[in-house]
Structures are given as C-alpha cells and as structure tokens.
Design a protein around this motif. Sequence first.
Motif: not given
Lengths: 422, 422, 422, 422
Positions: C102-105, D35-36, D39, D160, D164, D166
């Motif tokens: 979901x990131x990066x947006x 975006x979040x 997922x 989630x 990621x 990140x």
Amino acid sequence: MNAPAAGPVNRMDLMARFQEVRAQTERLCAPLAVDDYQVQSVLETSPPKWHLAHVSWFFETFLLKPFAPGYLPFHPRFEYLFNSYYETLGSFHPRAQRGLLSRPTVEEVYRYRAHVDEAMFTLMHAISQERWGDVAGRITLGLNHEQQHQELLLMDIKHNFAMNPLRPAYQEKLAAAAESITPLRWIEREGGIAEIGHDGGGFAFDNETPRHDVLLRDHALASRPVTNGEYLEFIESGGYGDAMYWLADGWAAVRENGWCAPLYWEKHDGHWWHMTLAGFLPLNRAEPVCHVSFYEADAYARWAGKRLPREEELETMLAKQRVEGNFVESGLLHPSPATSPADGQWYGTVWEWTRSAYSPYPGFQPLAGSLGEYNGKFMANQMVLRGGCCATPRSHMRASYRNFFYPHDRWPFTGIRLAADR
Amino acid sequence: MNAPAAGPVNRMDLMARFQEVRAQTERLCAPLAVDDYQVQSVLETSPPKWHLAHVSWFFETFLLKPFAPGYLPFHPRFEYLFNSYYETLGSFHPRAQRGLLSRPTVEEVYRYRAHVDEAMFTLMHAISQERWGDVAGRITLGLNHEQQHQELLLMDIKHNFAMNPLRPAYQEKLAAAAESITPLRWIEREGGIAEIGHDGGGFAFDNETPRHDVLLRDHALASRPVTNGEYLEFIESGGYGDAMYWLADGWAAVRENGWCAPLYWEKHDGHWWHMTLAGFLPLNRAEPVCHVSFYEADAYARWAGKRLPREEELETMLAKQRVEGNFVESGLLHPSPATSPADGQWYGTVWEWTRSAYSPYPGFQPLAGSLGEYNGKFMANQMVLRGGCCATPRSHMRASYRNFFYPHDRWPFTGIRLAADR
Amino acid sequence: MNAPAAGPVNRMDLMARFQEVRAQTERLCAPLAVDDYQVQSVLETSPPKWHLAHVSWFFETFLLKPFAPGYLPFHPRFEYLFNSYYETLGSFHPRAQRGLLSRPTVEEVYRYRAHVDEAMFTLMHAISQERWGDVAGRITLGLNHEQQHQELLLMDIKHNFAMNPLRPAYQEKLAAAAESITPLRWIEREGGIAEIGHDGGGFAFDNETPRHDVLLRDHALASRPVTNGEYLEFIESGGYGDAMYWLADGWAAVRENGWCAPLYWEKHDGHWWHMTLAGFLPLNRAEPVCHVSFYEADAYARWAGKRLPREEELETMLAKQRVEGNFVESGLLHPSPATSPADGQWYGTVWEWTRSAYSPYPGFQPLAGSLGEYNGKFMANQMVLRGGCCATPRSHMRASYRNFFYPHDRWPFTGIRLAADR
Amino acid sequence: MNAPAAGPVNRMDLMARFQEVRAQTERLCAPLAVDDYQVQSVLETSPPKWHLAHVSWFFETFLLKPFAPGYLPFHPRFEYLFNSYYETLGSFHPRAQRGLLSRPTVEEVYRYRAHVDEAMFTLMHAISQERWGDVAGRITLGLNHEQQHQELLLMDIKHNFAMNPLRPAYQEKLAAAAESITPLRWIEREGGIAEIGHDGGGFAFDNETPRHDVLLRDHALASRPVTNGEYLEFIESGGYGDAMYWLADGWAAVRENGWCAPLYWEKHDGHWWHMTLAGFLPLNRAEPVCHVSFYEADAYARWAGKRLPREEELETMLAKQRVEGNFVESGLLHPSPATSPADGQWYGTVWEWTRSAYSPYPGFQPLAGSLGEYNGKFMANQMVLRGGCCATPRSHMRASYRNFFYPHDRWPFTGIRLAADR
C-alpha cells in the motif's frame, strides 16, 4: 516422571503373549501378495511392510538397545527407516515416502522380525528380576503398540484395495447379514460427579491417566450406532448440500473433497455399493454406518436434532459393559448389524466419534523420555473416539481407552452414536 | 493420413525380432525383487510392473484388438489401467497413481505378457499377406515403443534405488575406468543448405518426417561430451549461485529445488559421490557428466562461452558416423570416458541436449488415428535431445532420431555437448 | 559485448519523445481511481502503481545512477521494490507480493516519477557529447520499455476489472461495430531464402538481432485473423471437449482450468458476452477472437485443418506492409473487425501466436551487463507473437518485433492467424 | 430457538451507542491513506475497506432488510461482496479475493456506511415498541460485531504494514516504557464446583451460554503474562530447535514456516527488533510477549515446567476483577509492561491462549436462523482465548467472553499466561 506399568507379570505369561501378538500380526498379512506389502495409498496410511518393520523397530529401540547388552541391530539404517515420529531419537524417513521403499524386501522384513523375536526371547529369559518390572512394562507397551498397528494394517489394506480399479478382496465374501434394523432406544442417564480414567488395574496408555472426577449432566445415549439406512436418509434429504448442518471446517472439507457419502460408498444404477475387505458389495442398510469423518458425524447429529456424546458420557457407560462385541476375532472385519435390542454394540463394531477434543486429562504426565512422544504430543486438533471397532483385538480394549483421529479422517472404521441433552 | 511403415519385412525376421525385443525387456528385469516392480518414486517415473504391462497393452490395443478376430483380452480393466496417455482411446488410470497398484501382481503381469505374446505370434502367422504391411508397420512401431520403455525402465529403476537410503545396486560394481581425460577438440563445420529428417530407409517415428532442407551456419562442435571434471569447474566457480549464466526459468528451478550439482551427486567429506546402477560410487572426473537438465546444460555452455548445438547441426554430424558407442549392449549402463581423441561418443553414452525446441518439421503429419498421439501432441515446452545413451538399445538408434524431454528433467541419462558459432 | 543503439539522435528530439512517452503513461492512468492502482489480480499482472514506479526505476537504475553524478535517489528502498527481475542487480521484492504494497502511495509514486523526470532532463542537457551516444541508446531502450509497460498496464487493468463482480469500465462504451464478416482469403507465398531480423535502421531490441537468412517453404497466410464467429464454430462443434485437437500440455490446461471459451467470455441465457475495457458487452462475431492461449490457437488451427504461422513467415509479410492498424492511438482498446477484404490487420488489433518457440537467433548476443537480462533469459518455454495489438503504441511496432508469452497465457490481447503448407 | 438479547434498552441510549461505535470505526481508519484500504496481506486478514463495508452489510442484512419496509439497498451486489461467511444467505465473494476488489472505492464505501447509518436511525426511530426488543437485540449484536472488526482492523493493518519493506507506521512513536520487569507471583486457587458462562446481565454472544457448573481442580495462575525477556530465554536456550517441547502439529508448523521467534520479531546485529503499530522498534524485554501461536505458548509452558490455563480457570478469576486494563482506549495499541505487582493485566494487553479447545458449552443452542452461523460453526480445531487485548474496546469485554483462533494463528495480539497444577 512416568514409566509404562504392566502390574505384576509372570515371565512365562508375557512370553506367551509376546508370541501370540507377534504371530497374529503375521497371520493378518497371510492373504497378501508380496506386491501388496509395498503400497502407501495416501499420506495417512503406511505400507504393510512398513508396519511389520516399525513394530519390530519399537522393540529394538525401547527394549533391545537399552536392555540387551551386545545386541546387534539387524541393519544400521533401520533405526532411521522405521522410526515413525520419535523426534527425540533423531531424524527419520519422511512419512510421505514410506511407499517408495522397495528395499528392504518383504522377505528381509520377515527376517528382521525373526531376528528381533529371537533377541526378545533371550532378553525375557536373561533379564534380572530387578529390572524385570521395567522390561515387562515396556514389553506390554510394545505389544499394545503392535495391536494398534494390527488395526491400522487392516484399515490401510482396505484403503489400498479400494483405490485399485480391480477392487481386490482381502478375504472371502461372508454370508450376508439380515437387513432388519433393530429399533433405536434412548438410554436415560443422570448427571453428577463421576470418575473416569484408568483405574490402575492392568495396562493403560499414559493418555488415560490420571483417573479423575468429572461433572456429568443429565443426558441420554442411543442404544446402538446409527445405521447405513438412517444415514441414507440424511444423504437423501440433501444433508451434504446444506451448510446449516455443518461446522465451518467440515463444510470446507465437503466442498474441497466433493464428499457426498461416506468413504468407499458408490452409487451405481440407483443402488449404493461400498468397498469392504471382502470386496465390492451392495450396501446393507442395517449395518452401522462406517468411514465417516467427525464432520459428517457431527452434521448427521445436528440434522437429527441430537448431538455427539462427550467422552466421559461414553466412558462411564462402557465401564458398565462387558468387553464383548464385533472385534477382530470375529473374522468379519466389517461392522455388522446389532443382533437384538439388547445388543448395544458398545464395544467393537465402529469407533464412535465423540464431541470431545483430544486434550490432556487434569494432571496428565506423559511417559518419561522418548516414550513420552507416544501420545501426548498429539493433543491438538484431534477428536476422541471410544469403544474399538471390528478390526480391534478384544484384549486391546477397555472402558478408559482413548483413540484419536483428525476430524477429517475417514479411512478408520469410524461411526456415529447419538446423544441428547436432558 | 499416415500409417507406421516398416518397409518390406519378412515374417520370420519380424517374429524373431519380436521374440528378441520382448525377451530383452524381461532380461532387464531379472535383477529385480518382486518388491522393486511396484515403486513410482516420482511423477515422471513409472513402476517396472507398469512398463511391463503397458508395452503389452500397446500390442493388445493396436494389433490384437483391430487385427486378431476373436482375441480375448487378458483382463477387461487392463485397457484402462495400462493406457499411458491415449486420450482418444478413452479414460485411463491417472499417471500419479501408477505406484499405488499392488494388483495385478508381478506374476499376473508376466502372465499377461505371455498371453499377449502368444496371441501376437498367432496373428503374425495368420494375418493375410494383404494386411501384412499394415500389421508389420504397427508391430515395428510397437517394438520400437518397447525399446523406448526398456530405456525408461533403467532410468526409473535408477531413480527409485537412488531415493532409497539403503542405496541398492541393480548390478555388480564394474571395473573402474581410468580417470585420464581425453582432450577436447573443435570440429569446424561449414554452413549451407543440408537435409535432415528420416530418409525413408527402415523404421522411423513420425516426428522425424518429412525429410527437408535446413539452412546451417558455420559452426563448430566439440569432439566429445563435457566431462564430470569440466562440470566440476563450473560448480566450483560458483555457477549454481550466479544468475547471469541461467535462463530465467532455469534460475527459478535452481532456487526452488535447491539444485547445486547434477542429480544423484552428493558431497561427503570433501569428495563427490554419485548414485549409479552399480550402487553409490566415487565420482570419476573423466566420465561424461550426466543427469543434468537442459537448464544446467545451457548454463554450463554460457559459462564456458559456448552454446548448445541445434538439432540440425547434430543430425548432420550423426549422419556421417557409424551407429556405435556405449549402448545398453555394453552392459555398463553408465556413461564411460571417451577411449581416445577419435572416440567422438556421438552415439550412446549420454543423450545430448540441443538448443532446439521440440517442434513439428515443416509439413509434419502425425500418424492416423490414436497412434497420432504418440509423438505429435508433445510438441510444446520440450527440448530435443540426440544420439542415444548408455541405456538405449543400439538397434533403436539412428541419425534422425529425435528424443525430447522437459527442460527441467534430470532423471534420464542426459549430458552436454558444446557448440560454437563461427 | 553489446550496447543498446538508437542511431544518431538529436537531443531535442529525444527530450520531446521522452516527454511524450512519459506523459502517455500517465494519460493511460487518468481513468483510474486511487483504489485501482493497487491491485494485482493474478501473478502475471502487476498493479498500475507498480508499473508507474518500475518504468521510472529503469531510468534511475540504468541512466541516472551510472551517468548523473550526484544523483540522489528518491528513496533508498525503491531499488529493491521496483526491480522487476534483474538478478544481477541484487535481490528484489517478490513478484507475488506486488499487490500487497500500500506504500508508497499513488501520490508518492507520481512524485517519484516527477523526481526522475527532472533528473533525466538535467542529464539530457548536461551529458557530454562523447557520452551522448551511450545515453541516447539507453534512453531509447527505456522509452521502448515504458511503452511495453503501457500495453501491460491496459491488459492488467482489464484483468483486474474483469475479476471484479461489479465489472467496472475503464472507458465509455464505444459505438458498436457492424457484425458483417469480411471473407477470409488465402495469400499464397513462395518459399526460398529470405532475411529476417532487425535491419539496423532505428531502434530494436537485442532479441531481433542479428539479421540473418532463413529458409522459407511454400505456404499461404490467411488474409485476416480468425473472428469470434469462426471461433464459436470450434466451441460449438465440441472443440474444448475433444483431446484430438490439443497438444498434451494444452489439454492438461483445459482440464485443470476448466477452459471452455476464451478468457473473459461468459454465456448468459444462451448469449455470449465478454469483458472489455468498456465494460461487459455482448460478443460481436465479426471481431477478431482475442484472449486465447497458444494452446487454444493451436487447437483451433488443427480443428480447421490448418496450422499457425512460423515467425519468419509473418515477419517477411509484415516487412511489406505499412505500420498501420488498430493501435492504442485508435482509442478503441479492443480488436475491431477488418474494414474490408484489403484490411489484412497485419499490425495492431491482436498479437498473433506463431508456431515458433522463442529462441535465440543464430549468433545472438544479449546486451552487455544487467541489461542483458532484458530479453535473453526468457528464451525457454515461451512462444513468439507478432504484429502488435490494439493496446500497442504505433511508434513501438516494426516488422522484426518479437513478443513472447507462455503458451498458457491468455490475459494479453492475443489472437490467431492461420497458415497452411503448400 | 434463540434470539440475540440485549436486555431492556432505551432507544436514545442505543442510538447514542450506535453513533459512537460507528464513529469509532471510522476514527480508527483516519491515519490510513486511500492506498492502505485495499490490501489483504494474507488469507486471514481482510482489507480495511472490506471491514468497513462488511460491518455495514451486517446491519443491512439483519436489520434493514427484515425490519425496514421499503429499504433500498445501496448496491444490489454488495450482499454478495460483503457477506463474510453466512452460507445460509447464499453465495459470497471468496475470502481469498477480498484484496482484489478495487471497486467499490473507499469513497463509495464511506457513502455506503452513511446510507446504512441514515436508514438505521430511521429504523430506530420508527420501529414499533412491540418489535423494539428484537431490533434492539440485533442492533446490540451488530455493534458488538463491529467492535470485533475494530480489533481485526488494527491487527490486519499491522500485518499489512509489517509485510511492507518500507515499514510504515500507523501512529506516532510512543514514549518508551521502562524495562524493569515486575516479578511473577503465583496465585493459589482451590478447586471445587464453580459456575461459568454468561450470567444474563447485559449482552453476550451465544457461545458464552448457557451458564453452567464446572469442576475446578486446585491450581495456580501466574500473576501476569509472560514477558519478552522471559520468552527470550526460551529462544536462547534452543526452544525452537528441540522437538520435546512441542505438540506434533506445532513442531510441523515450526519446521514448515521456519519459525524461530514470535511473529514480527527480527534480529539485527545481535539485537531484537519488532514491528509495532508505531513502526519498527527495539524490543522491550519488560513488555508481555505477543504474536505467538498456541503452539508456541504451549511449548513455552512445557519448557517452563508449567501449563496453559483452562478457560474455566481464567473465567472464574476474571469474574473477580474489574474490567480495566490496556484496552484500545489507552491509545497505545501495544502490550505494555505491568505497572506493579498488583497489576495482573487480567483484561486487555494480550489475548491469553488457554488449553481449552473451542467447544460448545453443555446445552449450547446457537442463535436462530442465519445468525446461528455467527459462532457455533467454528467450534472445531480452534482454541479459546480470554481477557481481551490492547486493541479491544473496553466496553466490549467481560469475564465470560470467549475468543477463538486456530492454534497456528499469530497475527492477533496473542500472549501467554502460565498455570500450574497443585
């Protein structure tokens, strides 16, 4: 710390029993061709050859190596090949590959058995009286272990033969039983505090201990297991197609596996047939239904407006019965109809699914050392079954006996007895 | 429409050849215990028992049923059990379950073979001269088919034995070959238009036809296959750990399967060993490397700054050689070192991976009817191999022969010959 | 050693083209909601957000890091996240998990693009004339790379939308095309030696080189691709149920996946519908059939008594045509019917499966360094397609262009042109 | 037959509570980017968007459709898309594909919520007093249902974000807690008959009923959950590598998944870190260990020479405590150390695994109709957990609350409290 106990055992008696149990395993294999010893038809089953060797490995590992000085193992790799699941003994051959071992040959496996038997008799003669207690306890465990594998042997042979389009028969076709169904009665039972678990007389597995109080509620038990005819009503009323009767995991199993009847059932031209150890036969509606999973047993009970028994309900009932019934000694190797309203079929015939998850009894201590892996480590995700089946040796059964299978398992001789709240 | 052709064949000659090929299959099974006939160690392999029955099924299906009036099949279900993949003949037993069939027993399978042989001899005697051409063509196909299974039989037995921790040997250990490596030379070849494909003399599979022109470019071929010693340099320089040498699908296979050496290789205490049909032996650096996938062959070639040959490059070279080499008749059943710089090992020893995808030749027509499924339907996702191996019968080989395997296959006797652009 | 070549390119021209291609990618995303950027509906597809970032990563990795001194990457982990498959650059985020980021947006990804664009323009201004050739070659490769991803973007969005029970539309419904089918003619072509491969003018991928002679045989090509109506005849005559039309791996795919029509087709109340980028629409029989696998194309051809073309047959035909047709610029984003018998639909409309496995041309050398992973390592198990489709930018196409997909792939705009031997 | 009961509920109070619970769900989503919402990082989790819609679907399905005449559903396909598992309501979108739905967009889902809220307020105003009891019972169930999803929302977001590379943070880093560990005491408890199950005051799920007697044995409970520091001793002493501590299914899970620490733990340069909702942070040894499976909890207990509590042991203890602790209202969203020896952390902090399989209480009756699928059908293969966690709303918790997860689940906030036989 806990060691297997057999109570005071006479050496001659134990030797005779050893002889008898070991011989019985081989008698059960007599109808097999060499080819039949090799097959693992599904992950849960094992090849007959593997059973024959594994039960001998048990004596080699837990008796001969620790107690028989100078014992020479038959083959150095057998400790790897025939360890079933004892992690604390080291690595072992993967279960999924048991069917891939063409060697040792069947002939070599029989020689392995003879080698172990000879060393065992020497041990039973030679061991000091001081150590006899320990040794007798372990031998008794090993014989009960072998009896469990006798039952698995028959279940596994049945599965292998059923997978074969030629549908071989393990034994001759038996005289057909009558189709008249004994009426089902309800046996009313009052609640209260009761004791379950092994009472200390004779052999028991560690998972039957300690004996302890339980709180029973008022309930009723069916006078006999559910029959094929009764189960057919469930099928015909659409039971396999209606999620409302099923546990979620059961419904998932129905859909993934396409279950629409017990294992081994097939419908041809409007008539139901099923695979038996005597070959492919028409279904007899009077016989107890067999080869159902816990999910199916539970769904049937819900459809019938009843429930499955708890293990303490069955054990307290079993404790009042004589250990008699359709055991392996009957030679039927198949669940037969109740012979009269008085024939409760409490023992033998079919393993009865309970609503009890297989958990440790309060205060449970597994056996010490590697033997502690025998039962305790399986106390998750499985359900308790009670009473034995038509493939169980009678001398192997007792009221406190706890068998356990995964809720999706169908290849054992598993059936249904209903219970009800009162 | 296309029918298998054998050219003019004398009845007595064909009967003798039938006798010989059928007997050779059984000779190859002589070292096996009954137990060994049963195992399917991995999806690609088949149990020896299945091979024995399937090749007989081929004669039953394509000769006896259509050409022998009144032929009584040995067993009505064998047409289901021993059909390998002929979809147009109806459904068949799933490949993945070939190892689960304990019945028919080995003894019954040998009786099945005898039953078929007898009927085949009757047919070969009785068939009219008019139909002899058709029948002889099909029998010749059936015998070549059986020879293919002789080779598979050995590859499959090797795989089964290699999976067994007891590491059985199929045959006695042979005298060790010398470790001196014949130097590799480059054979320079000029491009131009050339012909490949079966030239019409004697038997060929449909996939070798039609003979047709191809355009060759200037290139060079290595004078012998890559040796274990040369392949070890690739391993030791980190070839299995560096993606730059690998096709993407090959690199995925390396990582998923943990490949770090050819199949059957194992390193113990700093020394390489490998499984052979004579048991578990130290690696001989002079022997041709064997049991590598196309991906490994291709990666090795890239590492070596070369490439794999195209099938037309090999065929035009093979066409100039005598059909001689380390075939099954040598009894070695293992790739042996080149005996001299002149020993090109063009035939036998190892199947040589080419850079050619297995595709239809221009104008290719498969055989008519169900026999059309023999080769044509596999013309996707596989690679061509040339030259035969140490398990191939010499009479089975020719320059135009196209073998094919999936690029990940390693259980056949597959090796590497390098080529280079010029 | 091989470097991407673009021929002599004027800086201003390349900057304008850079601007145009980069803007086009974003224009294609204009109809998307933020939510749509995130989804990976199946392993083969990638989320739009990932495409947007990956094509920028390409410029960052192959241009800015090596050629722009002092370039500061937008984010240190993006080199891991947005590397697609370049093993020689280090490890990268697993393909199967692209949809889980979901990131990066989306907003950050657009800022990443702007960051890269700005640095690219600085580079294009500042780079010395001496290095301009190298840089221009790589930029041209990067722009062609981005155009490939523009096409993938549309295919992947279509797949995602088709999986959604709400069946969203990417664009407005277009005016319906006529249903009249242009008759199919056969174009007869003589064999002989011909040249294929990139002729050196303008950009080409390494896999199109070197130009080389091929040997063509007499053959004929269909004057247009197969239509939905024609393909329906194959379906209605039972084509998906008859193994005789199918390659073995194709038949396995039919059965495992339950294929009974092209991807995106559904039958409702006796009428066929299919998913398009303009939503769920009735099937137009005049349109070229699309979203078929190689296996289906090959089976259709066999059913029709024809075959698929070889890539050299198509390339030599394409070389005689103008690069015109239903490309992305038409705005249809869907295969439209041929407009006249003269409209051969050689370019655009649908990618045409060939019978040619994707293999290296004779003498093929991949680009040097990590860019060598662009094409060469995929030369196994895939098939060549030719001519571009309705989602391809016209400026991206040429006669020598070799696209490649796995034979089971159906989500690209893939169709069928028949060929025949003569 | 059984209907959800809420006791006498004032309309204004329930409307206020409705307002509050619904608003809290949206507050929990405030830190998310669009975006979040999309997922599904693993099968067990669901996208935040799906949670938002599903809890609204619950009110639509069980309140608005049956009780609000003329209610117009927001979208006809949402009943398919947002049904979680209610088989008796018809088919539903596959769980594994929840993350593939880019539509409806987040914005549409919020509009859906508003639409449902408005209709619910209308219903709560308009419903007759006669039907108020039913409606209030169902609304109360719906609000408790939404609170369960609030907790899942946080667990799923954490998973989630942890997947990621990140490593995004859901909230700001909180002030670090002290590392001093409160000493563990043992609370001795006498056995006897006790009552458990819902006592009838206020709301409860059906699985907490009926209240009934149980037989407790003498035992002791640890005064607080196991800490990270204590769990590290298990790790450092080789606990993950020694089969003797593990249930068989747990050991299989360890080996298949490569477990060597709780979920979210990573060792870098000799120091342990873990993912939290405030990002990636150094491990605090004083905090309760979290994100362990039942198998790990059970193995830890065996290593420590103790056992896990039975659910009746915990419930009878919880019944004596005030419902206070580290709940979602603390804003920590992370298990914090006990603040003093008196801080038993009985409620909140971590869900505590029990040794009790999730089974029906004696006499259990599920709710009538489709609502009966809420809890009862999951009563197989799962284990009971007690007490709530740092993501649970305080108003959602009570002594009789039975949570349940599969024994391998690690993504909930699950921890360990030890017990011992006396």
